[in-house]
Design a protein around this motif. Structure first.
Motif, PDB file in Angstrom:
ATOM      1  N   GLN A   1     -26.938   1.317  57.045  1.00 18.77           N
ATOM      2  CA  GLN A   1     -26.747   0.026  56.932  1.00 18.77           C
ATOM      3  C   GLN A   1     -28.229  -0.469  57.205  1.00 18.77           C
ATOM      4  O   GLN A   1     -28.812  -1.374  56.618  1.00 18.77           O
ATOM      5  CB  GLN A   1     -25.661  -0.686  57.533  1.00 18.77           C
ATOM      6  N   TYR A   2     -28.624  -0.359  58.615  1.00 20.98           N
ATOM      7  CA  TYR A   2     -29.788  -0.700  59.070  1.00 20.98           C
ATOM      8  C   TYR A   2     -31.023  -0.339  58.305  1.00 20.98           C
ATOM      9  O   TYR A   2     -31.897  -1.031  57.971  1.00 20.98           O
ATOM     10  CB  TYR A   2     -30.049  -0.087  60.541  1.00 20.98           C
ATOM     11  N   THR A   3     -30.912   1.010  57.679  1.00 19.69           N
ATOM     12  CA  THR A   3     -32.004   1.307  56.964  1.00 19.69           C
ATOM     13  C   THR A   3     -32.165   0.423  55.764  1.00 19.69           C
ATOM     14  O   THR A   3     -33.356   0.121  55.283  1.00 19.69           O
ATOM     15  CB  THR A   3     -31.994   2.690  56.517  1.00 19.69           C
ATOM     16  N   LYS A   4     -31.041   0.261  55.105  1.00 22.19           N
ATOM     17  CA  LYS A   4     -31.013  -0.748  53.763  1.00 22.19           C
ATOM     18  C   LYS A   4     -31.515  -1.817  53.977  1.00 22.19           C
ATOM     19  O   LYS A   4     -32.168  -2.373  53.369  1.00 22.19           O
ATOM     20  CB  LYS A   4     -29.579  -0.574  53.194  1.00 22.19           C
ATOM     21  N   GLN A   5     -31.134  -2.443  55.129  1.00 24.72           N
ATOM     22  CA  GLN A   5     -31.518  -3.908  55.544  1.00 24.72           C
ATOM     23  C   GLN A   5     -32.868  -3.837  56.016  1.00 24.72           C
ATOM     24  O   GLN A   5     -33.602  -4.945  55.156  1.00 24.72           O
ATOM     25  CB  GLN A   5     -30.699  -4.276  57.061  1.00 24.72           C
ATOM     26  N   VAL A   6     -33.751  -3.227  56.634  1.00 23.52           N
ATOM     27  CA  VAL A   6     -35.015  -3.150  56.888  1.00 23.52           C
ATOM     28  C   VAL A   6     -35.867  -3.060  55.623  1.00 23.52           C
ATOM     29  O   VAL A   6     -37.033  -3.401  55.375  1.00 23.52           O
ATOM     30  CB  VAL A   6     -35.676  -2.473  58.071  1.00 23.52           C
ATOM     31  N   VAL A   7     -35.293  -2.249  54.607  1.00 22.23           N
ATOM     32  CA  VAL A   7     -36.027  -1.953  53.328  1.00 22.23           C
ATOM     33  C   VAL A   7     -36.124  -3.216  52.626  1.00 22.23           C
ATOM     34  O   VAL A   7     -37.041  -3.663  51.952  1.00 22.23           O
ATOM     35  CB  VAL A   7     -35.390  -0.764  52.655  1.00 22.23           C
ATOM     36  N   ALA A   8     -34.889  -3.911  52.621  1.00 16.30           N
ATOM     37  CA  ALA A   8     -34.959  -5.041  51.843  1.00 16.30           C
ATOM     38  C   ALA A   8     -35.759  -6.212  52.359  1.00 16.30           C
ATOM     39  O   ALA A   8     -36.397  -7.104  51.706  1.00 16.30           O
ATOM     40  CB  ALA A   8     -33.250  -5.564  51.896  1.00 16.30           C
TER      41      ALA A   8
ATOM     42  N   GLY B   1     -21.279  14.450  52.338  1.00 18.20           N
ATOM     43  CA  GLY B   1     -20.188  13.256  52.132  1.00 18.20           C
ATOM     44  C   GLY B   1     -20.541  12.012  52.973  1.00 18.20           C
ATOM     45  O   GLY B   1     -19.581  11.149  52.950  1.00 18.20           O
ATOM     46  N   PHE B   2     -21.683  12.117  53.974  1.00 21.82           N
ATOM     47  CA  PHE B   2     -21.794  11.016  54.823  1.00 21.82           C
ATOM     48  C   PHE B   2     -22.176   9.761  54.085  1.00 21.82           C
ATOM     49  O   PHE B   2     -21.909   8.470  54.297  1.00 21.82           O
ATOM     50  CB  PHE B   2     -22.568  11.386  55.993  1.00 21.82           C
ATOM     51  N   ILE B   3     -23.214   9.887  53.092  1.00 16.54           N
ATOM     52  CA  ILE B   3     -23.800   8.947  52.308  1.00 16.54           C
ATOM     53  C   ILE B   3     -23.527   9.212  50.923  1.00 16.54           C
ATOM     54  O   ILE B   3     -23.975  10.054  50.395  1.00 16.54           O
ATOM     55  CB  ILE B   3     -25.248   8.588  52.596  1.00 16.54           C
ATOM     56  N   PRO B   4     -22.785   8.114  50.347  1.00  8.03           N
ATOM     57  CA  PRO B   4     -22.343   8.380  48.814  1.00  8.03           C
ATOM     58  C   PRO B   4     -23.971   8.530  47.951  1.00  8.03           C
ATOM     59  O   PRO B   4     -24.755   7.720  48.147  1.00  8.03           O
ATOM     60  CB  PRO B   4     -21.680   7.463  48.315  1.00  8.03           C
ATOM     61  N   GLU B   5     -23.812   9.430  47.081  1.00  3.46           N
ATOM     62  CA  GLU B   5     -25.137   9.831  46.256  1.00  3.46           C
ATOM     63  C   GLU B   5     -25.321   8.114  45.456  1.00  3.46           C
ATOM     64  O   GLU B   5     -26.448   8.146  45.176  1.00  3.46           O
ATOM     65  CB  GLU B   5     -24.897  10.885  45.339  1.00  3.46           C
ATOM     66  N   THR B   6     -24.319   7.773  45.048  1.00  2.00           N
ATOM     67  CA  THR B   6     -24.301   6.497  43.986  1.00  2.00           C
ATOM     68  C   THR B   6     -24.922   5.499  44.863  1.00  2.00           C
ATOM     69  O   THR B   6     -25.766   4.575  44.339  1.00  2.00           O
ATOM     70  CB  THR B   6     -23.051   6.081  43.507  1.00  2.00           C
ATOM     71  N   GLU B   7     -24.847   5.250  46.209  1.00  2.00           N
ATOM     72  CA  GLU B   7     -25.453   4.364  47.268  1.00  2.00           C
ATOM     73  C   GLU B   7     -26.849   4.825  47.130  1.00  2.00           C
ATOM     74  O   GLU B   7     -27.696   3.446  47.306  1.00  2.00           O
ATOM     75  CB  GLU B   7     -24.751   4.343  48.474  1.00  2.00           C
ATOM     76  N   VAL B   8     -27.385   5.768  47.250  1.00  2.00           N
ATOM     77  CA  VAL B   8     -28.532   6.181  47.464  1.00  2.00           C
ATOM     78  C   VAL B   8     -29.505   5.978  46.252  1.00  2.00           C
ATOM     79  O   VAL B   8     -30.429   5.281  46.130  1.00  2.00           O
ATOM     80  CB  VAL B   8     -28.790   7.683  47.704  1.00  2.00           C
ATOM     81  N   LEU B   9     -28.734   6.172  45.144  1.00  2.00           N
ATOM     82  CA  LEU B   9     -29.532   5.767  43.957  1.00  2.00           C
ATOM     83  C   LEU B   9     -29.572   4.309  43.571  1.00  2.00           C
ATOM     84  O   LEU B   9     -30.870   3.905  43.214  1.00  2.00           O
ATOM     85  CB  LEU B   9     -28.657   6.437  42.459  1.00  2.00           C
ATOM     86  N   GLU B  10     -28.596   3.556  43.959  1.00  2.00           N
ATOM     87  CA  GLU B  10     -28.607   2.175  43.996  1.00  2.00           C
ATOM     88  C   GLU B  10     -29.827   1.770  44.944  1.00  2.00           C
ATOM     89  O   GLU B  10     -30.748   0.600  44.714  1.00  2.00           O
ATOM     90  CB  GLU B  10     -27.275   1.504  44.278  1.00  2.00           C
ATOM     91  N   PHE B  11     -29.932   2.306  46.158  1.00  2.00           N
ATOM     92  CA  PHE B  11     -30.964   1.795  47.130  1.00  2.00           C
ATOM     93  C   PHE B  11     -32.300   1.907  46.527  1.00  2.00           C
ATOM     94  O   PHE B  11     -33.212   1.327  46.800  1.00  2.00           O
ATOM     95  CB  PHE B  11     -30.689   2.808  48.386  1.00  2.00           C
TER      96      PHE B  11
ATOM     97  N   ASP C   1     -33.079   2.269  43.288  1.00  2.00           N
ATOM     98  CA  ASP C   1     -33.208   1.182  42.243  1.00  2.00           C
ATOM     99  C   ASP C   1     -33.549  -0.148  42.781  1.00  2.00           C
ATOM    100  O   ASP C   1     -34.398  -0.787  42.056  1.00  2.00           O
ATOM    101  CB  ASP C   1     -31.879   1.223  41.404  1.00  2.00           C
ATOM    102  N   LYS C   2     -32.945  -0.576  43.732  1.00  2.00           N
ATOM    103  CA  LYS C   2     -32.803  -2.037  44.203  1.00  2.00           C
ATOM    104  C   LYS C   2     -34.031  -2.186  45.290  1.00  2.00           C
ATOM    105  O   LYS C   2     -34.275  -3.299  45.809  1.00  2.00           O
ATOM    106  CB  LYS C   2     -31.727  -2.301  44.724  1.00  2.00           C
ATOM    107  N   ARG C   3     -34.817  -1.400  45.816  1.00  2.00           N
ATOM    108  CA  ARG C   3     -35.689  -1.298  46.739  1.00  2.00           C
ATOM    109  C   ARG C   3     -36.900  -2.276  46.134  1.00  2.00           C
ATOM    110  O   ARG C   3     -37.197  -2.274  44.972  1.00  2.00           O
ATOM    111  CB  ARG C   3     -36.554  -0.004  47.355  1.00  2.00           C
ATOM    112  N   PRO C   4     -37.851  -3.176  47.305  1.00  2.00           N
ATOM    113  CA  PRO C   4     -38.924  -3.612  46.714  1.00  2.00           C
ATOM    114  C   PRO C   4     -39.815  -2.783  46.136  1.00  2.00           C
ATOM    115  O   PRO C   4     -40.105  -1.620  46.404  1.00  2.00           O
ATOM    116  CB  PRO C   4     -39.435  -4.465  47.916  1.00  2.00           C
ATOM    117  N   PRO C   5     -40.273  -3.125  45.028  1.00  2.00           N
ATOM    118  CA  PRO C   5     -41.126  -2.080  44.123  1.00  2.00           C
ATOM    119  C   PRO C   5     -42.454  -1.318  44.709  1.00  2.00           C
ATOM    120  O   PRO C   5     -42.726  -0.453  44.377  1.00  2.00           O
ATOM    121  CB  PRO C   5     -41.655  -2.740  42.862  1.00  2.00           C
ATOM    122  N   GLN C   6     -42.966  -2.338  45.840  1.00  5.47           N
ATOM    123  CA  GLN C   6     -44.192  -1.689  46.401  1.00  5.47           C
ATOM    124  C   GLN C   6     -43.900  -0.695  47.523  1.00  5.47           C
ATOM    125  O   GLN C   6     -44.785  -0.160  48.107  1.00  5.47           O
ATOM    126  CB  GLN C   6     -44.989  -2.926  46.845  1.00  5.47           C
TER     127      GLN C   6
END
Length: 178
Positions: free
Chosen positions: A105-112, A131-141, A143-148
């Protein structure tokens, strides 16, 4: 002697009228190992003034956690999961699972927040495969990361869905048996 670098964002530093798209790179190997060349790349980029975050999901033993990053240099933060051990099995205790989820969750937050220009997620494939991190969440992560923002993922047996969205895939294999 210590040098202090001021690190503006990559797009403002280049003074371009458009943004530079970040890359998704995958480094994989048939065996679980330490990706020395990837870590060297992160250190080199940080040394050039680019903010870098290294996240090791399955390395523990030092009780670090996301709230106690190791600052390797002015531009490099290194995080390990707040675990009493290195994880090599899909079975975690409840507290260990919570520590891993907190780090994710922290990783997703600092990327955003766009705090870093390069994010290196070490052993991401194992975190997914266990099974610790869902593959679908990683794909969404991704896709939604800042593009740069550039991202590097490492690990053995990277899921094909992540390989499909990667800009570069490097397979490290042994070509010589001693």
């Amino acid at each position: 002697m210590v040098a202090q670098l001021e690190t503006p964002s990559i797009n403002s530093r280049l003074n371009l009228p458009y943004s530079v798209a970040g890359l998704v790179q995958v480094f994989t190997s048939p065996n679980r190992n330490f990706f020395t060349s990837v870590m060297a790349q992160a250190l080199r980029i940080a040394g050039q003034g680019t903010p870098v975050l290294i996240v090791q999901f399955l390395k523990g033993g030092i009780r670090q956690g996301y709230d106690k990053p190791i600052c390797m240099s002015q531009n490099l933060d290194w995080l390990r999961c707040d675990l009493p051990r290195c994880v090599d099995t899909p079975h975690l205790e409840e507290a260990e699972d919570q520590a891993l989820q907190d780090l994710w969750q922290y990783t997703k937050q600092v990327v955003a927040e766009e705090k870093y220009s390069l994010i290196l997620l070490d052993e991401l494939s194992l975190a997914i495969n266990f099974g610790f991190i869902p593959e679908t969440e990683v794909l969404e992560f991704i896709d939604k990361r800042p593009p740069q923002i550039d991202m590097i993922f490492t690990g053995s047996e990277m899921p094909s869905s992540i390989l499909d969205v990667a800009d570069q895939i490097t397979e490290i294999r042994r070509s010589h048996q001693p």
